[in-house]
Design a protein around this motif. Structure first.
Motif, PDB file in Angstrom:
ATOM      1  N   HIS A 195       0.845  -1.195   0.000  1.00 39.80           N
ATOM      2  CA  HIS A 195       0.000   0.000   0.000  1.00 39.80           C
ATOM      3  C   HIS A 195       0.880   1.245   0.000  1.00 39.80           C
ATOM      4  N   ARG A 196       0.663   2.105  -0.983  1.00 37.31           N
ATOM      5  CA  ARG A 196       1.374   3.375  -1.045  1.00 37.31           C
ATOM      6  C   ARG A 196       0.668   4.390  -0.161  1.00 37.31           C
ATOM      7  N   HIS A 197       1.432   5.195   0.548  1.00 32.43           N
ATOM      8  CA  HIS A 197       0.852   6.156   1.483  1.00 32.43           C
ATOM      9  C   HIS A 197       1.367   7.546   1.124  1.00 32.43           C
TER      10      HIS A 197
ATOM     11  N   THR B 172      17.719   0.495  -0.675  1.00 30.73           N
ATOM     12  CA  THR B 172      18.158  -0.465  -1.683  1.00 30.73           C
ATOM     13  C   THR B 172      17.133  -1.568  -1.856  1.00 30.73           C
ATOM     14  N   GLU B 173      17.171  -2.230  -3.009  1.00 31.82           N
ATOM     15  CA  GLU B 173      16.250  -3.336  -3.253  1.00 31.82           C
ATOM     16  C   GLU B 173      16.568  -4.515  -2.349  1.00 31.82           C
ATOM     17  N   LEU B 174      17.843  -4.720  -2.073  1.00 34.31           N
ATOM     18  CA  LEU B 174      18.228  -5.820  -1.180  1.00 34.31           C
ATOM     19  C   LEU B 174      17.564  -5.636   0.182  1.00 34.31           C
TER      20      LEU B 174
ATOM     21  N   THR C 248       4.696   6.922  -0.632  1.00 39.68           N
ATOM     22  CA  THR C 248       4.694   7.017  -2.087  1.00 39.68           C
ATOM     23  C   THR C 248       6.098   7.428  -2.518  1.00 39.68           C
ATOM     24  N   HIS C 249       6.788   6.504  -3.144  1.00 41.56           N
ATOM     25  CA  HIS C 249       8.203   6.708  -3.447  1.00 41.56           C
ATOM     26  C   HIS C 249       8.510   5.896  -4.698  1.00 41.56           C
ATOM     27  N   ARG C 250       8.982   6.555  -5.721  1.00 40.96           N
ATOM     28  CA  ARG C 250       9.196   5.886  -7.010  1.00 40.96           C
ATOM     29  C   ARG C 250      10.081   4.650  -6.859  1.00 40.96           C
ATOM     30  N   VAL C 251      11.139   4.751  -6.080  1.00 42.16           N
ATOM     31  CA  VAL C 251      12.069   3.628  -5.933  1.00 42.16           C
ATOM     32  C   VAL C 251      11.381   2.442  -5.271  1.00 42.16           C
ATOM     33  N   PHE C 252      10.652   2.678  -4.173  1.00 41.78           N
ATOM     34  CA  PHE C 252       9.956   1.591  -3.481  1.00 41.78           C
ATOM     35  C   PHE C 252       8.917   0.953  -4.390  1.00 41.78           C
TER      36      PHE C 252
ATOM     37  N   GLU D  23       8.965   0.698  -7.642  1.00 44.71           N
ATOM     38  CA  GLU D  23       9.646  -0.153  -8.617  1.00 44.71           C
ATOM     39  C   GLU D  23       9.993  -1.503  -7.999  1.00 44.71           C
ATOM     40  N   TYR D  24      10.496  -1.483  -6.767  1.00 50.20           N
ATOM     41  CA  TYR D  24      10.814  -2.737  -6.089  1.00 50.20           C
ATOM     42  C   TYR D  24       9.560  -3.586  -5.908  1.00 50.20           C
ATOM     43  N   ALA D  25       8.469  -2.935  -5.479  1.00 54.79           N
ATOM     44  CA  ALA D  25       7.218  -3.658  -5.235  1.00 54.79           C
ATOM     45  C   ALA D  25       6.708  -4.312  -6.514  1.00 54.79           C
ATOM     46  N   ARG D  26       6.792  -3.600  -7.614  1.00 53.98           N
ATOM     47  CA  ARG D  26       6.301  -4.163  -8.879  1.00 53.98           C
ATOM     48  C   ARG D  26       7.160  -5.349  -9.316  1.00 53.98           C
ATOM     49  N   ARG D  27       8.444  -5.306  -9.027  1.00 56.68           N
ATOM     50  CA  ARG D  27       9.297  -6.451  -9.392  1.00 56.68           C
ATOM     51  C   ARG D  27       8.937  -7.675  -8.548  1.00 56.68           C
TER      52      ARG D  27
END
Length: 554
Positions: free
Chosen positions: A207-209, A369-371, A398-402, A404-408
C-alpha cells in the motif's frame, strides 16, 4: 536427530546438493531461496546427511547477527541433535573447541586464524548464511575467503543474492551483466513467487501512502511537497543551496511532528500510516490472533517517536529494539513468543530474523536499496502453519524507488495460481482456536470472551476533556486540535495498492474494501463452484474495479 517432514523443495534441494557435493566437481553449493522458505532447516538436513555419509567432521555457520546465530543453534540441534557453540564476540577461540560453531560475520573477523586452522585440521562444512555480506572487495569477504579456503564443502545461502552496490561476493562466479553464474547443477533456486504458489510464504500487498506537506519558508512563502507531484521551485529558490535536498519528500515523511507540549502529534503523517496499519492488524487478528506488526524506522529518534505514537493510537506500549537499548536480542526473542501487537526496530529485525507471526510492516527505513526492501518484506511473509490463510501487508511512502521494487516482487508471482486470503464470516478464538461467528462476543466452545477494542482517546490541552483520536476539534470547548508547523502536513492518505500485477488507485481500493463482505457473501451463498473458484483468485482490493465494470456494462 529428529525425523522431519521436509517441504518438497527442501527434499529436492537436499538431494541435489548431495549429488553435487559427492560428485566432487565443485565444493560449493548455492541455495537461492526466498526469505521465509526454510533455508535453515534445509541446510541442517544437508549437514546431517554429510555426517551420515562420513564426509565431514564439523560444521561452521556464519550468520548476519546474534539473533540469527541463536536461531541457527536451536534449529541445527533440532535437526541433527548436535550442540552448536555460539560465537558472537571476540573472546572465543574456535581452535579450543571440538564442536560445531555458529558465529556472526563481525565476530569471525577476530578469529580468522583459528577458523582457518579448524578447516585445515578437520573436514569442515561451512554454511554461509545471507551470503551477500561477503563481498569480494569488502573486509568481511576477504576475511571469509582466507579463513575458509580449505573448507571441505561450502553451502551458500541467500534470499537476495545480488548486492545493491554491485560488488561480487566470494565463492561465486558472475557473468558480464553482474549476475551469478554458478553452475546449474550446483544451484537450487526458489523465488518468492514460487514460494507463494507453493504455500511456503504468504502473499503480500503493498500500500502506497501519500502525504502532502506544506513547507513554510522564512520569507512566508509556502512550498507544496508530495510523493506524486514534482516540487515547484521559483528561480530564486533554486539558487538556495541545499533547499531541494532539504525538501525531499521521503525526508519529510521521516520527520517527526510534535505538539507544543512535546508529545507525539497524532495528526502527523506517521500517525496516519500507523492508523491504517492498526486497522489492518485488527482485521488480521480476527483470523490469526497472534498476528503482529513491525515498524522499521530510519533512526533511533524516529523509532522512539513511532513507539510513542503507537501507544497513543493503539493503547499498548510496543517493544522497541535498537543498538542502544539493553538486551535487544532478548527483547526480540520475548516478542517472538508473546502475543504483543507491535515491535519497532532500527536495523535489528531484517535479514534472517524469524518472527513468523509478523504480518504488517510500516516501512520507513534508512537504506533505500532493493536488497534491504526484499529482506524487510521477508519478515512478514513467513508461514505460521498449515491453517494460515493470512496475507502480508506493507504500507510504504509514495516513493518511485519503493514502487519499482514492489512491482518487481509482484512480477514474480503467478496470478493464476496465487490464492489471496479469504475473508470468511468467522473469527478464531485466541484461547482454543475454535471458529466462531464474527459477531459473537464469546467463544461458543470455551466461553472465552473476545477482546473488545474501544475507541482511543486524546485530551484537549485547553480544557482537559477527552475526545476520540480522529476528532479535529474538542467536543467540549471547540479548540482546534490542528497545530501550525514550520513544516506542516496538510493531508495524508493512502493512494492505492500494487497487488498481483494490478495498479489500483485509492478510490478503487476503498470501494473494494467497502463491498468486500457483501460481494463475498453473495458469491458464497450462490453455491456456484465456478464463481467461488474465481473469487479465490481475486484480491479484495480489486472488488471495487469489478463492481465498476458491471455498472458500466449495464
Amino acid at each position: 536427530m529428529t525425523t522431519i517432514n521436509l517441504r518438497p523443495w527442501q527434499a529436492d534441494c537436499a538431494n541435489k546438493a548431495m549429488d553435487w557435493l559427492q560428485a566432487g566437481e565443485d565444493r560449493h553449493f548455492l541455495i537461492n531461496a526466498a526469505p521465509g522458505a526454510g533455508k535453515t532447516i534445509c541446510a541442517s538436513v544437508i549437514a546431517q546427511r554429510l555426517f551420515d555419509a562420513k564426509m565431514i567432521d564439523r560444521v561452521i555457520v556464519i550468520a548476519p547477527r546474534t539473533t540469527v546465530v541463536n536461531q541457527w543453534a536451536d534449529e541445527f540441534k533440532f535437526v541433527t541433535g548436535r550442540a552448536m557453540l555460539k560465537i558472537t564476540g571476540a573472546d572465543d577461540d574456535p581452535e579450543n573447541y571440538g564442536v560445531d560453531l555458529c558465529a556472526t560475520w563481525s565476530a569471525i573477523q577476530s578469529s580468522l586464524d583459528g577458523l582457518q586452522a579448524v578447516c585445515r585440521k578437520d573436514r569442515t562444512l561451512v554454511i554461509c548464511d545471507e551470503h551477500h555480506h561477503a563481498a569480494v572487495e569488502a573486509a568481511w569477504g576477504d576475511g571469509a575467503n582466507g579463513a575458509f579456503a580449505d573448507a571441505q564443502f561450502t553451502l551458500i545461502l541467500t534470499g537476495t543474492p545480488i548486492r545493491s552496490d554491485g560488488k561480487e561476493s566470494v565463492w561465486l562466479a558472475y557473468d558480464d551483466q553482474g549476475l551469478i553464474d554458478h553452475p546449474e547443477g550446483g544451484t537450487y533456486t526458489l523465488t518468492y513467487g514460487e514460494a507463494v504458489d507453493l504455500d511456503y510464504c504468504r502473499p503480500i500487498t503493498f500500500h502506497r501512502h501519500e502525504g502532502k506537506f506544506s513547507v513554510k519558508l522564512d520569507d512566508g512563502e509556502n512550498i507544496s511537497v508530495s510523493g506524486t507531484e514534482e516540487t515547484q521551485f521559483s528561480a530564486g529558490l533554486k539558487r538556495i543551496r541545499g533547499l531541494q535536498q532539504a525538501l525531499d519528500y521521503y525526508k519529510l515523511a521521516c520527520t517527526p511532528k510534535y505538539l507544543p507540549s512535546g508529545a507525539a502529534d497524532t495528526n502527523s503523517y506517521q500517525a496516519s500510516m500507523l492508523e491504517w496499519c492498526i486497522e489492518k492488524l485488527n482485521d488480521l487478528r480476527l483470523r490469526m490472533p497472534e498476528a503482529a506488526g513491525l515498524i522499521i524506522a530510519p533512526n533511533i529518534p524516529v523509532a522512539e517517536y513511532m513507539a510513542d505514537l503507537l501507544e497513543l493510537l493503539d493503547g499498548e506500549k510496543p517493544v522497541l529494539v535498537h543498538n542502544r537499548v539493553s538486551n535487544p536480542e532478548g527483547k526480540i526473542a520475548a516478542f517472538r513468543n508473546s502475543k504483543k501487537r507491535w515491535i519497532v526496530s532500527v536495523a535489528m529485525i531484517s535479514e534472517g530474523v524469524d518472527i513468523q507471526r509478523l504480518r504488517v510492516l510500516a516501512y520507513l527505513p534508512n537504506a533505500q536499496t532493493e536488497l534491504y526492501f526484499r529482506q524487510a518484506m521477508g519478515r512478514v511473509v513467513r508461514n505460521f502453519g498449515p491453517q494460515d490463510d493470512s496475507r502480508a501487508y506493507v504500507v510504504m511512502p509514495t516513493h518511485r524507488v519503493f514502487e519499482e521494487y514492489a512491482r518487481r516482487v509482484e512480477a514474480e508471482m503467478s496470478p493464476a495460481k496465487l490464492r489471496p486470503s479469504d475473508t470468511p464470516d468467522t473469527k478464531v478464538c485466541p484461547d482454543c482456536g475454535a471458529e466462531c461467528p464474527k459477531d459473537e462476543t464469546s467463544c461458543q466452545i470455551c466461553d472465552a470472551e473476545f477482546p473488545v477494542r474501544g475507541p482511543r482517546m486524546k485530551t484537549c490541552e485547553a480544557c482537559g476533556s477527552l475526545n476520540t483520536l480522529g476528532a479535529k476539534d474538542c467536543q467540549s470547548c471547540g479548540e482546534a486540535f490542528g497545530h501550525d508547523f514550520e513544516i506542516s502536513l496538510n493531508d495524508a492518505l493512502r493512494v492505492g495498492a500494487i497487488i498481483r500485477g494490478m495498479d489500483l488507485d485509492e478510490e478503487e481500493v476503498q470501494e473494494g474494501e467497502a463491498v468486500r463482505d457483501v460481494f463475498r457473501k453473495g458469491v458464497l451463498s450462490s453455491g456456484d463452484d465456478q464463481l467461488i473458484k474465481i473469487l479465490k483468485h481475486l484480491p479484495e482490493e480489486s472488488y471495487g474495479r469489478l463492481a465498476r465494470m458491471f455498472e458500466n456494462n449495464q
